[in-house]
Design an enzyme around this catalytic site. Sequence first.
Site, PDB file in Angstrom:
ATOM      1  N   SER A 191      30.200  45.251  28.046  1.00 41.20           N
ATOM      2  CA  SER A 191      31.084  46.069  28.867  1.00 41.20           C
ATOM      3  C   SER A 191      32.093  45.255  29.662  1.00 41.20           C
ATOM      4  O   SER A 191      33.111  45.772  30.078  1.00 41.20           O
ATOM      5  CB  SER A 191      30.262  46.950  29.812  1.00 41.20           C
ATOM      6  OG  SER A 191      29.581  46.141  30.740  1.00 41.20           O
ATOM      7  N   ASP A 242      26.040  35.982  34.779  1.00 40.09           N
ATOM      8  CA  ASP A 242      25.546  35.698  33.435  1.00 40.09           C
ATOM      9  C   ASP A 242      24.490  34.607  33.450  1.00 40.09           C
ATOM     10  O   ASP A 242      23.488  34.693  32.748  1.00 40.09           O
ATOM     11  CB  ASP A 242      26.700  35.312  32.508  1.00 40.09           C
ATOM     12  CG  ASP A 242      27.603  36.489  32.208  1.00 40.09           C
ATOM     13  OD1 ASP A 242      27.132  37.636  32.339  1.00 40.09           O
ATOM     14  OD2 ASP A 242      28.765  36.268  31.856  1.00 40.09           O
ATOM     15  N   ASP A 276      31.536  37.119  34.595  1.00 40.46           N
ATOM     16  CA  ASP A 276      31.190  36.376  35.802  1.00 40.46           C
ATOM     17  C   ASP A 276      30.123  35.346  35.485  1.00 40.46           C
ATOM     18  O   ASP A 276      29.006  35.686  35.125  1.00 40.46           O
ATOM     19  CB  ASP A 276      30.706  37.362  36.867  1.00 40.46           C
ATOM     20  CG  ASP A 276      30.260  36.669  38.133  1.00 40.46           C
ATOM     21  OD1 ASP A 276      29.381  37.223  38.805  1.00 40.46           O
ATOM     22  OD2 ASP A 276      30.768  35.593  38.453  1.00 40.46           O
TER      23      ASP A 276
END
Length: 195
Positions: free
Chosen positions: A44, A55, A51
């Site tokens: 998404s 992550d 980021d």
Amino acid sequence: MLSVYLYIPNVIGYLRVLMNCVAFGVCFSNKRLFSVLYFLRFVSTFGAVLDMVTDSVLVELLLLCRPGMIFLLLLALDIASHWFQMYSTFLSGKVSHKDVKDSTSWLFKLYYGYRPFMAYCCVACEVLYIALFLLAEKNSENLTDVLVSSVKRCSALSFLLVVSLFGWTIKQAVNVIQMKTAADVCVLYDIAKKA
């Protein structure tokens, strides 16, 4: 000030964190739902709002779902290499931690210089961990047993595991190179500061 908190990429980030909390809340009771939520948050926001901190935390949480020293070592390597890279970027005055033009490692330059390759390696790493998580019959199952039994199964998940192994291997090599290169920058900074 409120507009910063309600900035659309930040709101997407909040949703990603929430989705990840739900995913890890059900990870042992419903592995399939966990996998869907885990990858939904990844897809998404692919691209503009990816980021690194979010992550990284998610990969680390996924590694913690698998017991064993190898996963703890991979966790430590991932955290340390990123920390050193970010700090060395700050010390050297670079704008981005992905600016590795002055590196002597061709693999490091290829990884950060060719974004599709880096994306493949990052996604392959996460796919490998998810596949291992889903293929393990029990959470305490030995890693070697999981790999051997998954290859014998010849399922789509086994295929994903094998295909992702190359990207995972490259990412681990880059983590080692990244940590060594960044540590050298920190040492050189200390030497220059003392001189």
